[in-house]
Design a protein around this motif. Sequence first.
Motif, PDB file in Angstrom:
ATOM      1  N   THR A  43       0.665  -1.097   0.208  1.00  0.00           N
ATOM      2  CA  THR A  43       0.038  -0.053   0.202  1.00  0.00           C
ATOM      3  C   THR A  43       0.783   1.541   0.087  1.00  0.00           C
ATOM      4  N   LEU A  44       0.742   2.254  -0.088  1.00  0.00           N
ATOM      5  CA  LEU A  44       0.872   3.269  -0.734  1.00  0.00           C
ATOM      6  C   LEU A  44       1.633   4.192   0.858  1.00  0.00           C
ATOM      7  N   SER A  45       0.884   3.345   2.253  1.00  0.00           N
ATOM      8  CA  SER A  45       1.224   4.137   3.317  1.00  0.00           C
ATOM      9  C   SER A  45       2.435   3.487   4.216  1.00  0.00           C
ATOM     10  N   VAL A  46       3.052   2.993   3.163  1.00  0.00           N
ATOM     11  CA  VAL A  46       4.944   2.058   3.717  1.00  0.00           C
ATOM     12  C   VAL A  46       5.033   3.239   5.122  1.00  0.00           C
ATOM     13  N   ASP A  47       5.880   3.477   3.938  1.00  0.00           N
ATOM     14  CA  ASP A  47       6.761   4.751   4.326  1.00  0.00           C
ATOM     15  C   ASP A  47       6.081   5.486   5.686  1.00  0.00           C
ATOM     16  N   ALA A  48       4.543   5.625   6.081  1.00  0.00           N
ATOM     17  CA  ALA A  48       4.061   6.649   6.958  1.00  0.00           C
ATOM     18  C   ALA A  48       4.291   5.396   7.811  1.00  0.00           C
ATOM     19  N   ASP A  49       4.023   4.469   7.866  1.00  0.00           N
ATOM     20  CA  ASP A  49       3.715   2.937   8.530  1.00  0.00           C
ATOM     21  C   ASP A  49       4.817   2.764   9.272  1.00  0.00           C
ATOM     22  N   HIS A  50       5.951   2.692   8.920  1.00  0.00           N
ATOM     23  CA  HIS A  50       6.932   2.707   8.747  1.00  0.00           C
ATOM     24  C   HIS A  50       7.586   3.498   9.663  1.00  0.00           C
TER      25      HIS A  50
END
Length: 256
Positions: A43-50
Motif C-alpha cells: 500500500t501507499l502507506s508503507v513509509d508513514a507506517d514504518h
Amino acid sequence: MIDGDHLRLEFMTSPEVARAIENGMRTIVIPCGAVEQHGPHLTLSVDADHAEHLAVLVAKAIGDALVAPTIRVGCSSHHLAFPGTISLQDSTFEMICRDYCTSLARHGFDRILIFSAHVGNFPPLAGMLPRLRSAVPASCRVSAFTDSRAWLERWRDAVEEAGGEPIRVGGHADIAETSLMLDIHPERVRTAKYEAGKPGLLSQSDLELMWRDGLAAVSANGILGDPNGSSVAIGRHCIERIAALLVAGFAEDDPA
C-alpha cells in the motif's frame, strides 16, 4: 504493533503533556514518511507506517522522550508517474518541519529528533537542518538523521543476518520493506502480487536518472530490489537494526 500510545503526543491531553515536560520528558521524536507507490504488492502507506512504528522504538530506547504526530506525506515527486502518489514540494515539507519544531520548542522540548522512513526526504531534511536550528531558541537542539547509505547497508546486513538474500535489497518495495510490513501491517501486503524490480542498490548514474526523470525511468513496476523471500522474521530484524542505527546516530549528534 508496538504499544506506544502512552508516548504519542496526539493521544495525550494538554495537562498530561505539560506534566511530562515538567517531569523531564523534554526530548521529542518527529517521524516523517510518504504516501507513494510501492509496487503492486504494498500500500501507499508503507513509509508513514514504518516511520510511526520506528519512532516509538526510538523514543523508548532513548528514554524520557515522546513521539510527535507523523508527517505522513513527503517529497515524492520522482514517484508521481504512479497513480496515488502525493508529493510535497521541498519548501512545503520544510515549512511543516519548521512549524513542528517551533511549536514543540515553545512548549519546553529542548531536544528534537527528526528522521524519515522515506529516503526521498533525506536530501531536503539535510538541506533544511541549519534553518530549523536557527528557528528555535539556542537552548533547543534539533537533529536529523539523513544518512541514506548507512540505512540501506543496514537493511542489507539485517536481511542477510535473518537468512534472506541481500541482493534482493534495493531500497523500495524490496525484501526489507515488504518483510517489515509483514511484521507491522500484514493486512497491507498483497503477497500474491510479488514482482522483482531492478536488482541491487542503485548506481550513481541510476540515482541521477531517477531524480531527473522519475523512478519509472529506472524501474517500470516501481520496485527497487525484489520482495520474493520476504518474511516476518526478516522484517522484525530490519526494524530492530534500523531503530538501533537511529538511536546511535542521534547519540552521536548529542552535545551532552
